[in-house]
Enzyme design. Structure first.
Site, mmCIF file in Angstrom:
data_model
loop_
_atom_site.group_PDB
_atom_site.id
_atom_site.type_symbol
_atom_site.label_atom_id
_atom_site.label_comp_id
_atom_site.label_asym_id
_atom_site.label_seq_id
_atom_site.Cartn_x
_atom_site.Cartn_y
_atom_site.Cartn_z
ATOM 1 N N SER A 76 67.538 6.367 87.289
ATOM 2 C CA SER A 76 67.716 4.949 86.985
ATOM 3 C C SER A 76 69.194 4.672 86.734
ATOM 4 O O SER A 76 70.012 5.590 86.649
ATOM 5 C CB SER A 76 66.894 4.562 85.753
ATOM 6 O OG SER A 76 67.356 5.278 84.608
ATOM 7 N N HIS A 81 57.062 21.404 47.709
ATOM 8 C CA HIS A 81 57.867 20.588 46.799
ATOM 9 C C HIS A 81 59.207 21.263 46.541
ATOM 10 O O HIS A 81 59.265 22.478 46.310
ATOM 11 C CB HIS A 81 57.123 20.420 45.461
ATOM 12 C CG HIS A 81 57.942 19.725 44.413
ATOM 13 N ND1 HIS A 81 58.155 18.357 44.433
ATOM 14 C CD2 HIS A 81 58.607 20.213 43.327
ATOM 15 C CE1 HIS A 81 58.918 18.038 43.398
ATOM 16 N NE2 HIS A 81 59.202 19.140 42.706
#
Length: 465
Positions: free
Chosen positions: A141, A435
């Site tokens: 493109s 955590h």
């Protein structure tokens, strides 16, 4: 002069090279034809050089947090724009060289020239006729530029020219705020360029979720000016700059304009009219996305020219599917991957699975989490962003997500894997969330979904032995 080929591949970008590798596994009677520069859009003017620019800008922007970390002297840091652009080109050239290594190995089967159909299954290249049993079209493109903008010469550029700039302008209007426009706009603003971002839509980066879109607008607005829901006209000034005037009455004078209006498939002058195709709507309406076959013709289309999912991993998949089918007598359909898009802004914008707009009218539940107050983002001094996740209300199956969060690429990959495996939110909640990590924010959003599911009883997110 003529030759015969089992398969001819037109275009040596990511899709074409991938198709060539697939075909070569079945037959050596294959040719690769390329018109223009080699090196793939991604390596030359897309994914890779843009990420170098983004990384430099992100690092420079971090200086604003140094003092709160106890790091002194950030006021003395400066940016050398010319050196930045040279650094981008140096890395760009390295990425392109790696692609060229694979092209060089193709040898005489690689033809440099423009291919055109002169009859069905007959191509002409450099005066030579190639009789091909199957053809893969992977011609890529090019940027969309309104015709009257060409009169501004080098003052109006596209991403195809941007990375060739020896220096950055003092001011620039970026017209089109999809992924690449937003990425470059934010990066340039962080490097001290005055940026005006103009977008005809009221959404940025392809977002459809109004909550996440508003977060993105707020984030960008802190770094450069946004003019949304308007289109632009250009005119020359006596000082040699460009005046940008919008349909809602605003105007500004800038040094350069970056046209980031999307890309147009390269189907011009291919001679496809010999097949009697109606190309008024492009090729994408005529392509089977699971086989990449063009109608029932011995033609297969892959990559940006197909305009289906112009993202590198999807383009590579299309090349693989097209090459696989072009090399065989029987056409096979392949399931496509979960849709996954990333804009490498800061925070990153991620769309994975079904979009908010695509799920309109369906019975869904939404889990969300703000990252303004979140343990890990607080530690990193990156307290911004928002996550929204969509699931089926009855089954709890994960359907999609839109987000703008720090390090969102990892959350996006996690969710894409879960969707590929057709996992429910309950299934995902059995996964450990460490955590303190950004992933804990994902856990919070998933927990919010579980609380809304039909027939859901409170309990542990653990399996019973």
């Amino acid at each position: 002069m003529s030759r015969n080929a089992d398969v001819a591949i037109i275009g040596a970008g990511t899709a074409g090279l991938t198709a060539f590798r697939q075909v070569r596994q079945i037959t050596t009677n294959v040719v690769l034809i390329n018109d223009g520069p080699y090196g793939t859009t991604c390596a030359r003017v897309g994914c890779m050089p843009s990420k170098v620019l983004i990384e430099v800008a992100k690092k420079f922007a971090r200086r604003k947090h140094f003092e709160q970390f106890g790091i002194q002297g950030s006021d003395y840091l400066t940016i050398n724009r010319q050196q930045v652009m040279q650094h981008i080109r140096n890395l760009r050239d390295w990425f392109v060289a790696r692609v060229m290594d694979s092209v060089d190995k193709i040898g005489e089967k690689n033809i440099s020239g423009r291919a055109r159909f002169i009859e069905p299954q007959v191509l002409e290249v450099n005066g030579e006729k190639i009789y091909a049993q199957k053809v893969v079209i992977a011609t890529g493109s090019r940027p969309v530029v309104p015709p009257d903008w060409y009169s501004f010469g080098e003052q109006v550029i596209t991403t195809d020219q941007f990375f060739e700039l020896a220096d950055l302008p003092d001011s620039i209007a970026i017209i089109g705020l999809g992924a690449i426009g937003s990425e470059i706009g934010q990066s340039l603003a962080r490097l001290g360029v005055k940026v005006i971002g103009i977008e005809q839509q009221t959404q940025v980066c392809g977002l459809t979720d109004p909550a996440v879109n508003q977060i993105a607008i707020n984030e960008f607005s802190q770094e450069f000016e946004l003019w949304l829901g308007t289109s632009a006209q250009l005119s020359k000034t006596d000082s040699g700059q460009i005046k940008v005037t919008t349909t809602d009455g605003r105007s500004i004078t800038v040094d350069k304009v970056l046209a980031a209006l999307g890309r147009r498939p390269n189907i011009d002058n291919l001679g496809l009219e010999v097949f009697g195709l109606d190309l008024s709507q492009g090729l994408n309406q005529l392509i089977n996305p699971n086989t990449m076959q063009l109608g029932d013709l011995p033609l297969f289309v892959a990559g940006d020219v197909a305009s289906l999912r112009p993202i590198l991993h999807e383009v590579a998949d299309e090349g693989a599917i097209a090459g696989y089918n072009a090399a065989r007598a029987t056409v096979t359909a392949f399931k496509r991957r979960v849709p996954f898009r990333i804009a490498f802004t800061d925070p990153q914008i991620i769309i994975v699975g079904a979009t908010f707009a695509e799920l309109a009218g369906q019975n869904i539940v939404i889990g969300e989490r703000s990252f303004v107050v979140q343990g890990r983002t607080k530690v990193m001094a990156r307290t911004h962003g928002h996550l929204r996740i969509y699931a089926d209300r009855h089954s709890g199956q994960l359907l999609g997500s839109e987000m703008m969060i720090p390090d969102g690429e990892y959350v996006g990959h996690f969710l894409a894997l879960a969707m590929e495996k057709a996992m429910t939110v309950r299934d995902i909640m059995l996964t450990p969330f460490y955590h303190p990590t950004v992933m804990e924010g994902l856990e919070n959003a998933l927990s919010a979904i579980v609380a809304q599911l039909e027939g859901e009883a409170s309990g542990l997110s653990l399996r019973k032995m």
